[in-house]
Design an enzyme around this catalytic site. Structure first.
Site, short mmCIF file in Angstrom:
data_model
loop_
_atom_site.label_atom_id
_atom_site.label_comp_id
_atom_site.label_asym_id
_atom_site.label_seq_id
_atom_site.Cartn_x
_atom_site.Cartn_y
_atom_site.Cartn_z
NE ARG A 87 -2.41 -1.45 3.44
CZ ARG A 87 -1.86 -0.77 4.43
NH1 ARG A 87 -1.90 0.56 4.43
NH2 ARG A 87 -1.29 -1.38 5.44
CE1 TYR A 146 0.25 -5.97 -1.59
CE2 TYR A 146 -0.93 -4.05 -0.74
CZ TYR A 146 -0.36 -5.30 -0.55
OH TYR A 146 -0.41 -5.87 0.70
CE LYS A 190 -6.12 -3.97 4.58
NZ LYS A 190 -6.15 -4.55 5.90
CG HIS A 211 -7.43 -3.17 9.96
ND1 HIS A 211 -6.13 -2.72 10.13
CD2 HIS A 211 -7.36 -4.16 9.04
CE1 HIS A 211 -5.32 -3.42 9.34
NE2 HIS A 211 -6.04 -4.29 8.68
CB SER A 245 -1.08 -4.06 7.57
OG SER A 245 -2.34 -3.58 7.16
CG ASP A 292 -7.73 -7.39 6.62
OD1 ASP A 292 -6.82 -7.12 7.42
OD2 ASP A 292 -7.96 -6.72 5.59
NE ARG A 305 0.05 -8.82 2.10
CZ ARG A 305 -0.58 -8.35 3.18
NH1 ARG A 305 -1.68 -8.94 3.62
NH2 ARG A 305 -0.10 -7.32 3.83
P1 GDP Z 1 -1.95 -9.61 9.47
O1 GDP Z 1 -1.44 -8.87 8.28
O2 GDP Z 1 -2.33 -8.70 10.59
O3 GDP Z 1 -3.03 -10.57 9.11
O4 GDP Z 1 -0.72 -10.46 10.06
P2 GDP Z 1 -0.33 -12.01 9.90
O5 GDP Z 1 -1.15 -12.91 10.73
O6 GDP Z 1 -0.25 -12.33 8.44
O7 GDP Z 1 1.13 -12.01 10.52
C1 GDP Z 1 2.14 -11.14 10.05
C2 GDP Z 1 3.49 -11.66 10.48
O8 GDP Z 1 3.56 -11.72 11.92
C3 GDP Z 1 3.77 -13.06 9.98
O9 GDP Z 1 5.12 -13.14 9.56
C4 GDP Z 1 3.53 -13.93 11.19
O10 GDP Z 1 4.30 -15.11 11.16
C5 GDP Z 1 3.91 -13.02 12.36
N1 GDP Z 1 3.14 -13.35 13.59
C6 GDP Z 1 1.80 -13.54 13.68
N2 GDP Z 1 1.42 -13.88 14.95
C7 GDP Z 1 2.56 -13.89 15.69
C8 GDP Z 1 2.85 -14.16 17.08
O11 GDP Z 1 1.97 -14.48 17.89
N3 GDP Z 1 4.16 -14.04 17.46
C9 GDP Z 1 5.16 -13.70 16.57
N4 GDP Z 1 6.40 -13.61 17.04
N5 GDP Z 1 4.92 -13.45 15.26
C10 GDP Z 1 3.65 -13.53 14.81
P1 PGA Z 2 -3.17 -6.74 5.94
O1 PGA Z 2 -3.64 -5.82 4.74
O2 PGA Z 2 -1.68 -6.64 6.00
O3 PGA Z 2 -3.84 -6.09 7.10
O4 PGA Z 2 -3.60 -8.16 5.68
C1 PGA Z 2 -3.54 -6.00 3.41
C2 PGA Z 2 -2.98 -4.77 2.74
O5 PGA Z 2 -2.08 -4.17 3.31
O6 PGA Z 2 -3.45 -4.44 1.66
MN MN Z 3 -3.86 -10.61 7.22
#
Ligand code: GDP
Ligand code: PGA
Ligand code: MN
Length: 582
Positions: free
Chosen positions: A70, A198, A207, A227, A249, A278, A367
């Site tokens: 983004r 993207y 979003k 979010h 994110s 999300d 992604r």
């Molecule tokens: P989102 O974009 O908020 O959905 O985040 P994701 O669930 O995809 O996680 C983003 C990054 O944070 C990934 O590389 C995960 O492996 C890492 N991550 C997620 N949960 C945890 C956690 O509980 N502990 C740690 N250390 N890393 C985490």
């Molecule tokens: P996310 O958002 O990282 O919260 O999954 C997707 C995005 O940045 O477009």
């Molecule tokens: Mn996500």
């Protein structure tokens, strides 16, 4: 296909003329259409077929290297009054914004097909759902929207029944970062996005519509567009609870939404189900509770770090019918990213032979796009028209220090302060520096379509709209020790924190009142089979008085920066905490 909705028909015609599109194609959402688009993307080189034996119907898309995240500095909220967009947004006057971006769209689809995507955010028959139409010149966007939303025939039928819809116009343009804008006109329910393919910039249902435009609508109509992931927790006693959690994110939403509890929990009969990962739309119900739907139909998740031992539910859904964007590829045509396993990929996210000297093989913000139905923990309640009732709201972020593992707000207003003042280290999900601590209220800094002061006021006003509001908590999975190692094991072990949260909602578990909120002591957290030094857990649950005084000064300055529109209740809560600190 065409439409009986005159406003939609007129708009499509107007855009086709302005962009000089060669052809107009109305997406019907059918399987045959899906197949046709995959073939088209393979033929024009936008897709590479991945190994059909290990990954049937999976495709690799490598984007322009300058178009991987983004772009917050090019994202605008265009309200009539600048003050309504607030200091949290970049603002441009609507007239100027339209004229600037319409110039870019002029003739941009010459010789190309313009795709019209009617979509519905949320279950087709839910009164909480809302529809939109995205016009795009990218077949890759069509295929992502097919997985991420309910698109095609059924959505169009709902639009024809209801009349209203959000208008989204998108073109990948020249992919020149100098000619790229993501513009939102909340007062006109319109989005215009040019120059990026993207996800967060181009899948306009996500979003742009479901957060920036919907947050504005929600404010006007008395609900919340947030979010947040939504997760179901069934206790061994068979009681079903739902938690909504907001993290910025790449701070763990997808992982928490699909959590697999530690073995002991599974044996005892705990069950986790995934409603959304999300976005969450919540409305006060007749019973005074907040009822939530996930407006999306798929997951657009961060690939790196997704592995058998971190997020097995996510990994399990990625072997079929998935689009991978900017990941690496192994010798035998399988998708690969850092953290997946110890194989060495053959090519990197730019299609070059892999060389560690070039940095990570998969882009840090690479992604996967996949239908939610492929998730083993996907909840059948996700399709429910009424949504699910929320018991707890959780705010979180990445904070290497200070913020405890978990804390509960004393009351709703304190909870709003907690959400409004969350800070987090920046990630690769947006362009710019990574690892810088910034305040990200309710994880909505990049997504709130109006002034944060008004937004916090709206949150506080939910007290008058719903008599049985959820309890509010903060969590932090990301504390680090002096060696820079995570102190909390995270992932599945986060179940232990969820158990405490549910216990608090049921008035069954204890907490200590501290200045910053109600905190568990070590004994209130289930540590059975937990492989960690319990003194470290004590550290994660401690309140450093001096450091919190400093934090409060920074919070005060932050809130002051939003001026008169900040509700007085937030300052009152802040004073109360300050008075209670030694
Ligand atoms: P989102 O974009 O908020 O959905 O985040 P994701 O669930 O995809 O996680 C983003 C990054 O944070 C990934 O590389 C995960 O492996 C890492 N991550 C997620 N949960 C945890 C956690 O509980 N502990 C740690 N250390 N890393 C985490
Ligand atoms: P996310 O958002 O990282 O919260 O999954 C997707 C995005 O940045 O477009
Ligand atoms: Mn996500």
């Amino acid at each position: 296909m065409s439409t009986t909705n005159q406003a939609l028909a007129d708009w499509v015609k107007e855009i086709a003329e302005h962009t000089q599109a060669d052809q107009i194609y109305w997406c019907d959402g059918s399987d045959a259409e899906d197949k046709k688009f995959n073939e088209l993307l393979l033929a024009d080189g936008s897709y590479k077929q991945l190994n059909p034996e290990t990954h049937p119907n999976c495709y690799l898309h490598l984007s322009d290297p300058q178009d991987v995240a983004r772009v917050e500095h090019l994202t605008f909220i265009c309200t009539e009054q600048e003050a309504d967009a607030g200091p949290n947004n970049h603002w441009m006057a609507p007239d100027e914004a339209h004229s600037k971006i319409d110039d870019l769209f002029k003739g941009c689809m010459k010789g190309r097909t313009m795709y019209v995507i009617p979509y519905c955010m949320g279950p087709i028959d839910s009164p909480i759902s809302r529809c939109g139409v995205e016009i795009t010149d990218s077949a890759y966007v069509v295929q992502n929207m097919r997985l991420m939303t309910r698109m095609g025939q059924a959505a169009l039928a709902r639009i024809e029944r209801e009349g209203g819809f959000v208008k989204g116009l998108h073109s990948t343009g020249e992919l020149d970062p100098e000619r790229r804008f993501i513009m939102h006109f909340p007062e006109e329910l319109t989005i215009k996005s040019y120059g990026s393919g993207y996800g967060g910039n181009a899948l306009l249902g996500k979003k742009c519509h479901a957060l920036r435009i919907a947050s504005y609508q929600a404010k006007t109509e008395g609900w919340l567009a947030e979010h947040m992931l939504i997760l179901g927790i069934k206790t061994p006693a068979g009681k079903q609870h739902y938690v909504a959690a907001a993290f910025p994110s790449a701070c763990g939403k997808t992982n928490l939404a699909m959590l697999i509890p530690p073995e002991g929990y599974v044996k005892d009969g705990w069950e986790i189900s995934t409603v959304g990962d999300d976005i969450c739309w919540m409305r006060p119900g007749e019973d005074g509770r907040l009822w939530a739907i996930n407006p999306e139909a798929g997951f657009f998740g961060v690939a790196p770090g997704t592995a058998k031992d971190t997020n097995p539910n996510a990994l399990a859904m990625l072997y079929q019918d998935t689009i991978f964007t900017n990941v690496a590829e192994t010798e035998d045509g399988q998708p690969w990213w850092e953290g997946l396993d110890d194989r060495t990929p053959k090519t990197d996210w730019q299609g070059r032979p892999y060389d560690p000297a070039n940095g990570p093989a998969a882009h840090p913000n690479s992604r996967f796009t996949v239908s939610a139905k492929r998730c083993p923990s996907y909840s059948s309640e996700s399709e429910s028209a009424t949504g699910v009732p929320i018991d707890a709201i959780v705010f979180g972020g990445r904070r290497a220090s200070l913020v405890p593992l978990v804390a509960e707000a004393r009351d709703w207003e304190h909870g709003v302060l907690m959400g409004a003042t969350v800070a987090s280290e920046t990630t690769a999900a947006a362009t710019g520096a990574v690892g810088v601590v910034r305040r990200d209220p309710m994880a909505m800094k990049p997504f709130c379509g109006y002034h944060f002061g008004d937004y916090w006021g709206h949150w506080i006003s939910m007290q008058e709209k719903a008599s049985r509001l959820p309890k509010v908590f903060t969590v932090n999975w990301f504390r680090k020790d002096e060696q820079g190692q995570f102190m909390w094991p995270g992932f599945g072990e986060n179940m232990r924190v969820l158990e405490w949260i549910i216990g608090r909602c049921q008035d069954q578990l204890d907490a200590n009142e501290t200045a910053i909120g109600m905190l568990p002591s070590r004994d209130d957290i289930n540590t059975k089979d937990l492989d960690m030094d319990l003194n470290v857990l004590d550290e994660l649950l401690a309140v450093d008085q001096q450091a919190w005084q400093n934090e409060l000064s920074s919070v005060d300055a932050f809130l002051q920066g939003y001026g008169e529109r900040v509700p007085a209740a937030l300052f009152k809560q802040l004073r109360r905490i300050s008075d209670q600190l030694d």
